[in-house]
Design an enzyme around this catalytic site. Structure first.
Site, mmCIF file in Angstrom:
data_model
loop_
_atom_site.group_PDB
_atom_site.id
_atom_site.type_symbol
_atom_site.label_atom_id
_atom_site.label_comp_id
_atom_site.label_asym_id
_atom_site.label_seq_id
_atom_site.Cartn_x
_atom_site.Cartn_y
_atom_site.Cartn_z
ATOM 1 N N TYR A 124 0.626 -1.148 -0.158
ATOM 2 C CA TYR A 124 -0.224 -0.057 -0.098
ATOM 3 C C TYR A 124 0.646 0.998 -0.028
ATOM 4 C CZ TYR A 124 -3.406 2.979 0.989
ATOM 5 O OH TYR A 124 -4.816 4.408 1.121
ATOM 6 N N GLN A 186 -10.512 0.903 1.586
ATOM 7 C CA GLN A 186 -11.172 -0.261 0.730
ATOM 8 C C GLN A 186 -9.769 -1.101 -0.034
ATOM 9 O OE1 GLN A 186 -11.894 2.585 0.867
ATOM 10 N NE2 GLN A 186 -11.647 4.017 -1.608
ATOM 11 N N ASN A 209 -2.846 6.266 6.527
ATOM 12 C CA ASN A 209 -2.742 7.134 7.723
ATOM 13 C C ASN A 209 -3.765 6.162 8.966
ATOM 14 O OD1 ASN A 209 -5.242 6.276 6.827
ATOM 15 N ND2 ASN A 209 -5.696 7.873 5.937
ATOM 16 N N SER A 233 6.629 8.037 12.675
ATOM 17 C CA SER A 233 7.439 8.335 12.973
ATOM 18 C C SER A 233 8.156 8.932 14.197
ATOM 19 C CB SER A 233 8.106 8.831 11.486
ATOM 20 O OG SER A 233 9.017 8.533 11.608
ATOM 21 N N GLN A 255 12.898 14.659 10.542
ATOM 22 C CA GLN A 255 11.927 14.126 11.323
ATOM 23 C C GLN A 255 10.508 14.374 11.642
ATOM 24 O OE1 GLN A 255 12.285 10.849 11.485
ATOM 25 N NE2 GLN A 255 10.294 10.363 12.158
ATOM 26 N N HIS A 258 7.624 15.057 8.760
ATOM 27 C CA HIS A 258 6.457 13.798 8.299
ATOM 28 C C HIS A 258 4.849 14.021 8.620
ATOM 29 C CE1 HIS A 258 9.116 10.405 6.764
ATOM 30 N NE2 HIS A 258 9.980 10.926 7.676
ATOM 31 N N GLU A 322 12.804 4.443 16.633
ATOM 32 C CA GLU A 322 12.120 3.564 15.030
ATOM 33 C C GLU A 322 13.967 4.108 14.134
ATOM 34 O OE1 GLU A 322 9.760 6.001 12.999
ATOM 35 O OE2 GLU A 322 9.372 5.129 11.397
ATOM 36 N N HIS A 323 14.262 5.151 14.766
ATOM 37 C CA HIS A 323 15.675 5.847 14.042
ATOM 38 C C HIS A 323 16.426 6.249 15.335
ATOM 39 C CE1 HIS A 323 12.799 6.567 10.814
ATOM 40 N NE2 HIS A 323 13.450 5.994 10.659
ATOM 41 N N ASP A 356 16.536 6.436 4.203
ATOM 42 C CA ASP A 356 15.440 7.063 3.800
ATOM 43 C C ASP A 356 14.979 6.432 2.362
ATOM 44 O OD1 ASP A 356 13.587 8.022 6.530
ATOM 45 O OD2 ASP A 356 14.773 9.662 6.017
ATOM 46 N N GLU A 410 3.524 -37.603 28.358
ATOM 47 C CA GLU A 410 2.685 -36.150 28.174
ATOM 48 C C GLU A 410 1.293 -36.523 27.934
ATOM 49 O OE1 GLU A 410 3.450 -33.326 25.402
ATOM 50 O OE2 GLU A 410 5.496 -32.765 26.440
ATOM 51 N N HIS A 415 1.060 -40.670 20.061
ATOM 52 C CA HIS A 415 2.215 -40.133 19.287
ATOM 53 C C HIS A 415 3.743 -40.908 19.744
ATOM 54 C CE1 HIS A 415 0.029 -36.402 19.310
ATOM 55 N NE2 HIS A 415 1.239 -35.514 18.916
#
Lengths: 426, 426
Positions: A124, A186, A209, A233, A255, A258, A322-323, A356, A410, A415
């Site tokens: 996506y 969708q 988003n 981020s 940063q 963003h 993250e970074h 990036d 067990e 088995h």
């Protein structure tokens, strides 16, 4: 941007909190759209596209002709830049492929594992004013290296029904097998269930988003894997006296631009470096086109001064950024101390922008503290590892009695029986 | 057990369906227990333990003394069997550790990734009549090989407040750092949020009933990673004329005894093999202690006859079985054709029990078709891979202009500026 000198360790957990995001109220909307797409397929996808993207589409698939026409409009220098980035990303991700290692655990008992591409994956790519073609590189390249058979891309159309030409160029460059002009909830629903024109995929990747995030959560509950949980981020910079305040400020700003929910944390071992960087930040941000966004995201951000770089690293590991930029002396030696982070940038010239776009590492990384338990996207994200075992008659003689004892303990007699029957054969 | 000869390919997707399980109605119960544990900690955990396990506990942690006393009661031959299994599982899982590979993607631009253990992990072991100590091996061994600092184990207490001695023996053998006598939803909630006595963990592993499964889903939505989505256990066997019907029947039965929702699928290239295996199955199941369970799970199961082994493999890949036995000639050559499976067993002597206990492979595997996108548990499940990059001033000269162009095209000027500022420095 709040400046905190030597925070009490008792407050560290609070200082490491992220801005909270509540996606629960979107659940009903997401469920309704998924149900409609499941039932009505393409017709539902087109209806939602008209409703949300204000465009009435005949076909969802972008035709080869449209792709070729779009490619012709992309400037050559941008094409060359994207090709350079592709080459570096490929070189790094190619090292992630695993060679099977065969081990005989007991004489006659051989085990190994082999990687197989996930057959069908979906990527996506958000729409909006800026075309995020770099993410097409970051997801498409490991997918093709892994050998995925179907690599579907969905991105919302603009008011004329088009996807940005640079996205189309990058998609064909990395080997995307089908591009659909579908966005939002969708799009995720279509890739989860499949429609007449859009293939059902096994795993969905990509940013988005709050609607897309909620849709990916829903997809995961419906049995479709996702790359990782999403969140805003973030960047954490550790700067000692070897850092250059103007550089550090520029990284924090990259940063912060963003989104309004982005967050940066600056950790210094001296108040001087903290104050000089803040002054640089003030000077730089006012001339940036996204200064309104930065004004918001600065409110989520913090500068802290600790006694030494070691303590900065301790806080960073608790925060799990993250970074992480290590703008410190002997940065390479500090790496061993990094326990929780998505991607790490060493020294004054390893800016976050490098990762990036073009250093070669992936920019799809765990946010919101998920770096404590998740890795960023890599070739691993596009494969499964299947284990194999081959046991000979002698091999089963060697391990069979142990299996019989354990299965009996067990209370799994069938088995046990599967072994006993073989040991008694002939 | 239904016998289907040469099913129409149009029906394959339906034939590959699993029995459906609906966990949605448990959501409210799970949410209420999580909320209580989050708010009241140990007191809530103890109250739920009294309610569900009918035992009033003073302390949740199992003491060292109790562990030592329990260990003394485990028979020596069972201890030796568990040690043999441990040795094989360790040997195989040790091959899964990755050595960093450093790559210079462009002169002056160096990238690599390093593995780090997830710092704190939780292992859930169900209670009930049979002590599932083999799962302690399968989760504890990769956790210790990965280097996890805290490895917490939760298992429900019996009416006397005890955990089965074999579980305690295995837990100390593999290096579990703390054992709690807590089960069910409250155990997962305690590991998700942490309580006065139970550590908050970063990732939760382990099997469980529908309550535990729903609790793990809830934990995942609350930000705690989980091993994989759960579903009933399943086995697919492909048998040609080289297979031994009695062996195949014993393997099907060992899968069917797991629970009433277990499923087996037998694929043959001859009706003779299908019918002979069914006859063996009839003969064997009546003498098994769990025949009542098997009577139920047989109803979920199918035998299909296809023209050849190739077609059997095609169906198997569509089905994506947790366990796949290739009881066929030239089994090793067929491996390349296996695309979707959790763990694969080659030939007549590689029974599923071998992988369940002692061959060396892991028995925590993707069920319910998740083998299309998920791998089984391995050392990978207990680590994150962090990427690193080191860019020199010259390196940034080499890739900087490309980054500037790409950042500008994505309308991220601050990203561009972080590079421009460095390129213009001095």
């Amino acid at each position: 941007m709040e400046l905190i000198i030597n925070p009490n360790p008792a407050n560290w957990v609070n200082l490491a909190q992220r801005p909270t995001v509540d996606a629960a109220q979107l659940q009903e909307t997401v469920a309704a759209i998924f149900e409609a797409v499941k039932t009505d397929g393409d017709a539902a996808v087109k209806a939602f596209t008209l409703q949300f993207d204000k465009v009435d589409l005949d076909t969802l698939l972008v035709s080869d002709q449209s792709i070729q026409e779009a490619i012709a409009t992309v400037p050559d220098d941008l094409k060359a830049a994207i090709q350079l980035a592709k080459s570096n990303i490929e070189a790094f991700h190619a090292t992630q492929k695993e060679v099977p290692r065969i081990v005989e655990t007991t004489p006659g008992v051989t085990c190994w594992r082999e990687s197989r591409a996930i057959e069908s994956v979906g990527i996506y790519i958000p729409g909006g004013t800026a075309p995020l073609f770099s993410t097409v590189l970051m997801l498409g390249i490991p997918a093709t290296l892994a050998g995925c058979r179907e690599i579907v891309l969905c991105s919302p159309p603009d008011a004329q029904g088009h996807i940005n030409p640079v996205i189309l160029y990058t998609a064909q460059l990395v080997g995307i097998t089908a591009i659909y002009r579908v966005g939002g909830i969708q799009a995720i629903a279509a890739m989860t269930y499949g429609t007449e024109s859009i293939a059902k995929v096994n795993k969905v990747f990509g940013p988005g988003n709050q609607y897309v995030t909620a849709a990916k959560q829903y997809a995961q509950q419906s049995g479709t894997a996702i790359d990782m949980p999403a969140g805003p981020s973030e960047l954490l910079v550790i700067a000692d006296d070897s850092a250059i305040p103007a550089f550090v400020a520029s990284d924090l700003l990259s940063q912060l631009e963003h989104g309004t929910d982005s967050q940066v944390v600056l950790l210094c071992d001296s108040e001087r470096m903290a104050r000089e960087t803040l002054a640089e930040l003030e000077a730089q941000w006012v001339v940036l086109p996204r200064k309104k966004i930065i004004e918001h995201s600065l409110k989520n951000s913090k500068v802290m001064v600790f006694d030494d770089v070691e303590t900065c690293l301790d806080f960073s590991n608790l925060y799990a950024p993250e970074h992480l930029i290590l703008a410190v002396e002997r940065a390479a030696e500090r790496c061993a101390k990094v326990v929780n982070a998505g991607s790490v940038f060493l020294g004054n010239y390893s800016c976050e922008s490098a990762g990036d776009y073009a250093s070669g590492t992936n920019h799809t990384l765990p946010t919101n503290g998920y770096a404590r338990s998740y890795s960023g996207v890599s070739v691993d994200s596009f494969i499964k590892k299947i284990t194999f075992q081959s046991v000979t008659a002698q091999g089963l003689k060697n391990i069979g009695p142990a299996i019989e004892l354990m299965a009996a303990a067990e209370q799994l007699e069938a088995h046990k029986n599967a072994v006993t029957l073989r040991l008694n054969h002939r």
